[in-house]
Scaffold this motif. Structure first.
Motif, short mmCIF file in Angstrom:
data_model
loop_
_atom_site.label_atom_id
_atom_site.label_comp_id
_atom_site.label_asym_id
_atom_site.label_seq_id
_atom_site.Cartn_x
_atom_site.Cartn_y
_atom_site.Cartn_z
N SER A 332 0.84 -1.20 0.00
CA SER A 332 0.00 0.00 0.00
C SER A 332 0.88 1.25 0.00
O SER A 332 2.06 1.20 0.34
CB SER A 332 -0.91 0.00 1.23
N ASP A 333 0.27 2.36 -0.41
CA ASP A 333 1.04 3.59 -0.50
C ASP A 333 1.61 4.03 0.85
O ASP A 333 2.70 4.63 0.90
CB ASP A 333 0.15 4.72 -1.05
N ASP A 334 0.89 3.73 1.95
CA ASP A 334 1.39 4.15 3.26
C ASP A 334 2.37 3.14 3.86
O ASP A 334 2.89 3.34 4.96
CB ASP A 334 0.23 4.39 4.23
N GLY A 335 2.63 2.05 3.13
CA GLY A 335 3.60 1.06 3.60
C GLY A 335 3.12 0.25 4.79
O GLY A 335 3.92 -0.32 5.53
N LYS A 336 1.78 0.16 4.96
CA LYS A 336 1.25 -0.57 6.11
C LYS A 336 0.59 -1.89 5.72
O LYS A 336 0.25 -2.69 6.61
CB LYS A 336 0.21 0.31 6.84
N GLN A 337 0.35 -2.15 4.41
CA GLN A 337 -0.33 -3.36 4.00
C GLN A 337 0.46 -4.05 2.88
O GLN A 337 1.12 -3.39 2.08
CB GLN A 337 -1.74 -3.05 3.50
N VAL A 338 0.34 -5.40 2.83
CA VAL A 338 0.98 -6.16 1.77
C VAL A 338 0.14 -7.40 1.46
O VAL A 338 -0.36 -8.06 2.35
CB VAL A 338 2.43 -6.58 2.16
N HIS A 339 -0.02 -7.64 0.14
CA HIS A 339 -0.69 -8.88 -0.29
C HIS A 339 -0.03 -9.35 -1.58
O HIS A 339 0.76 -8.62 -2.20
CB HIS A 339 -2.19 -8.68 -0.48
N CYS A 340 -0.34 -10.56 -1.99
CA CYS A 340 0.27 -11.13 -3.18
C CYS A 340 -0.57 -10.79 -4.41
O CYS A 340 -1.79 -10.98 -4.42
CB CYS A 340 0.40 -12.64 -3.03
N GLY A 341 0.10 -10.30 -5.47
CA GLY A 341 -0.60 -10.00 -6.71
C GLY A 341 -0.64 -11.19 -7.64
O GLY A 341 -0.10 -12.26 -7.35
N GLU A 342 -1.26 -11.00 -8.80
CA GLU A 342 -1.40 -12.07 -9.78
C GLU A 342 -0.25 -12.07 -10.78
O GLU A 342 0.00 -13.07 -11.46
CB GLU A 342 -2.73 -11.90 -10.55
#
Length: 496
Positions: A332-342
């Protein structure tokens, strides 16, 4: 004769066999001088009779005669040497000092030179006999050098002492701070555990009373049986005594007449089926513990809440580092979230980036003290979370273990939780955590994981040895075929 002796060097008055001043010097036919005993003993143990100096061979053993002239020269040399030593003793040596320690044991003369090769003090003559190839300096010169060296060493020692005194003050200050913290922790611990102990003692007393009542009932039953058995034994022993007396009778008539008058056998009970059945204690302790667990549930909840509040005070602001993120991860732009893309993102393959494992590190590093952060796991079915050291391998297959520099817990599949020690440790949790707190005490070597909502401890790595920077570690894992695990890992604010 005195003038002749002065022309000779001191080493010419030394026997080449014993290396000491000649005693009863004799000359061989080839003109070489030796102590009489030295050359005689040498020839006694040798197979051939030859000169030790020039190796001249004699067919028959020569008759040795004292060299009168040379013997007189040696005597004069001895007298002068002793006279010289005596003068030096009076002039240079304090009579109260250890004279033997200042004299050459071999030549009985004062030590004057310092052999740098052997690091020892020697007499001048020793330098041409026993230390021929060694390096020498006057004792005074070596003394001045060593004295200067000692002065420098003393200054260094004083500096080291001062540093250590300052370190002692630092340590004492740390101990004082530690003691204050320990006293606070003990006071809180005493309060909590006193309540727990009272509950445990109360339930333990109830358990013991229950067991003792059963045992008392068993003992009373056994006492009744034993009393009846002892009564029957007494009656049987009386009859046994009468039978035994009569069986020893030698008078036929008496035995026959008395046999019919024997008392009838006493009435006894058939004890074959009689037994004591100990009461069953199976499950007694388990039931007591279950009741205790219910009793302590509220107290334990308070204890874990207090522990969680204690570690939450070390909360830090953690943000994700995009330079370390695997190309498939989306931050995320704020550097607080992460997930796996396709799809794989087109990113530079810098040295900090993980290339084969779907993970990312926090920007912040820690090399001392304590720190804590929380991560939201809602709707996640697979994830890895913890800390790692700065030097971990980011370009090859990863083995998540403390040995490789990772201290992590994970959900491998729905409701399957593990702590990744050198061998994974299965974790049996009361509920599925939706928010996990990570606490690190760098100096203590502790990494602990907490279920924030339940205020429960998930797992602790203890006795760790940290020697470099530690970074928060996150792995959201892939999304599965159905996209079930597509929810992000979220670094969330700590609400105490």
């Amino acid at each position: 004769m005195s003038a002749a002796s002065c022309l000779l060097s001191e080493d010419q008055f030394l026997c080449s066999i014993c290396l000491d001043v000649f005693t009863d010097p004799v000359s061989t036919p080839c003109g070489h001088n030796f102590c009489k005993n030295c050359i005689s003993h040498h020839w006694d143990i040798s197979e051939r009779c030859q000169c030790p100096m020039c190796n001249k061979l004699f067919e028959t053993r020569p008759e040795l005669h004292i060299n009168t002239l040379f013997s007189e020269m040696v005597s004069q040399f001895r007298r002068k040497a002793q006279q010289k030593v005596s003068q030096k003793r009076h002039q240079l040596i304090d009579p109260e000092e250890n004279l033997e320690g200042r004299m050459c044991m071999k030549h009985n003369k004062p030590l004057e030179l310092f052999c740098k090769t052997d690091q020892t003090c020697v007499y001048v003559l020793c330098s041409v006999v026993d230390h021929k190839t060694h390096e020498f300096v006057p004792m005074r010169e070596e003394y001045e050098g060593k004295k200067a060296e000692l002065g420098k060493t003393e200054a260094e020692i004083q500096q080291m002492i001062q540093k250590r005194r300052l370190k002692i003050q630092e340590i004492k200050k740390s101990v004082k701070m530690s003691k204050d913290a320990a006293d606070r922790e003990k006071a809180e611990g005493v309060q909590v555990f006193t309540a727990l102990k009272e509950s445990v003692d109360r339930r333990l007393n109830e358990l013991i009373k229950e067991i003792e009542d059963k045992q008392e009932s068993t003992e009373k039953q056994a006492e009744g049986f034993i009393k009846d058995l002892e009564q029957e034994i007494s009656e049987l022993m009386k009859r046994s005594s009468e039978v035994e007396q009569l069986s020893h009778a030698k008078d036929h008539l008496h035995l026959l007449q008395s046999f019919s008058s024997l008392k009838a056998a006493p009435t006894t009970k058939d004890w074959t089926e009689v037994s004591i059945h100990p009461p069953s204690y199976e499950g007694t302790v388990v039931r007591a513990v279950d009741q205790l667990k219910a009793t302590l549930s509220k107290d334990m909840k308070k204890l874990f809440e207090a522990e969680l509040k204690r570690v939450q005070q070390y909360a830090v602001d953690v943000t994700l580092d995009p330079d370390t993120a695997h190309p498939y991860l989306i931050l995320s732009d704020d550097g607080k979230q992460v997930h796996c893309g396709e799809e794989e993102n087109d990113l530079p393959d810098n040295p900090e980036r993980f290339s084969l494992f779907l993970c990312v590190l926090g920007k912040q590093s820690f090399s001392s003290g304590r720190f804590y952060f929380e991560v939201q796991l809602t709707d996640k079915t697979k994830w890895f979370l913890g800390v790692c050291r700065e030097s971990v391998n980011r370009k090859e297959e990863i083995t998540l273990s403390p040995e490789k520099g990772y201290w992590t817990v994970a959900e491998l599949d729905k409701n399957i939780y593990v702590a990744l020690q050198d061998f994974p440790v299965r974790l049996l949790l009361q509920s599925d955590p939706e928010k996990v707190g990570v606490f690190v005490d760098y100096e203590e070597g502790l990494v602990s994981f907490h279920d924030v909502d339940d205020a429960a401890l998930i797992y602790s790595f203890t006795g760790c040895s940290f020697t470099e920077k530690l970074y928060p570690f996150f792995c959201p894992c892939d999304n599965d075929d159905s996209g079930v695990n597509s929810a992000p890992l979220i670094i969330c604010p700590v609400n105490q």
